[in-house]
Design a protein around this motif. Structure first.
Motif, mmCIF file in Angstrom:
data_model
loop_
_atom_site.group_PDB
_atom_site.id
_atom_site.type_symbol
_atom_site.label_atom_id
_atom_site.label_comp_id
_atom_site.label_asym_id
_atom_site.label_seq_id
_atom_site.Cartn_x
_atom_site.Cartn_y
_atom_site.Cartn_z
ATOM 1 N N GLN A 195 60.388 29.979 12.307
ATOM 2 C CA GLN A 195 61.202 30.689 13.292
ATOM 3 C C GLN A 195 62.153 31.705 12.489
ATOM 4 N N ARG A 242 58.842 18.102 11.038
ATOM 5 C CA ARG A 242 58.622 19.192 11.988
ATOM 6 C C ARG A 242 59.820 19.919 12.307
ATOM 7 N N PHE A 297 59.722 23.914 11.782
ATOM 8 C CA PHE A 297 59.954 24.645 12.843
ATOM 9 C C PHE A 297 61.057 25.692 12.666
ATOM 10 N N HIS A 322 56.396 26.846 16.932
ATOM 11 C CA HIS A 322 56.125 25.364 17.307
ATOM 12 C C HIS A 322 54.525 25.176 16.692
ATOM 13 N N GLN A 323 53.667 26.258 17.127
ATOM 14 C CA GLN A 323 52.287 26.229 16.736
ATOM 15 C C GLN A 323 52.205 25.980 15.073
ATOM 16 N N TRP A 324 52.900 26.669 14.614
ATOM 17 C CA TRP A 324 52.750 26.571 13.052
ATOM 18 C C TRP A 324 53.337 25.555 12.612
ATOM 19 N N GLU A 364 65.538 27.603 20.473
ATOM 20 C CA GLU A 364 64.025 28.283 20.447
ATOM 21 C C GLU A 364 64.110 30.013 20.679
ATOM 22 N N PRO A 380 57.974 29.511 20.335
ATOM 23 C CA PRO A 380 56.580 29.191 20.465
ATOM 24 C C PRO A 380 55.560 29.259 19.382
ATOM 25 N N LEU A 381 55.406 30.370 18.857
ATOM 26 C CA LEU A 381 54.743 30.531 17.752
ATOM 27 C C LEU A 381 54.958 29.746 16.609
#
Length: 104
Positions: free
Chosen positions: A29, A21, A25, A101-103, A92, A98-99
Motif C-alpha cells: 500500500q 501478510r 499489505f 490485499h491482492q498482492w 485501507e 484492495p490492490l
C-alpha cells in the motif's frame, strides 16, 4: 514529494517479508501511495515547466504552491498510515488498499 526513505523501506519490506501478510499489505500500500505521489510530482513539474516556457510563469508559480500543498498532504497521509500500522490497525486506502490485499 514524499521522502525516498519510505519508498526504500517499502521495497525492502515487500521483498524481504514472506510470512506476515500484515507487513506485506502495508508495504504494498505504501508503494502504491509513493507511486501516485511520484506521478503527481512529475506531472506538476512538467506542467510548471511548460507554463513557464510559454510565458505564464505566474500560473506556474501558483502551480508550485499547489504542488507544495499536495506534498504536505501526502506527508500527512503517510504519517497517519504509519501511526495506524504501528497501532496494529489495517487502514485501507480506497483504491490502493484492495490492490495491496491482492498482492500481499
Amino acid at each position: 514529494m514524499p521522502c525516498c526513505i519510505g519508498l526504500v523501506f517499502s521495497v525492502v519490506a515487500a521483498i524481504v517479508e514472506k510470512q506476515s501478510r500484515f507487513v506485506r499489505f502495508h508495504a504494498f500500500q505504501s508503494l502504491l501511495l509513493h507511486a501516485v505521489a511520484l506521478v503527481l510530482a512529475i506531472g506538476l513539474n512538467v506542467a510548471q515547466f511548460a507554463l513557464t516556457a510559454v510565458g505564464l510563469g505566474f500560473v506556474g508559480l501558483l502551480l508550485s504552491l499547489v504542488a507544495m500543498v499536495v506534498g504536505v498532504a501526502f506527508l500527512g497521509l503517510t504519517i497517519f498510515m504509519m501511526i495506524k500500522a504501528n497501532a496494529g490497525e489495517e487502514f485501507e486506502l480506497p483504491l490502493a488498499g484492495p490492490l495491496a490485499h491482492q498482492w500481499a
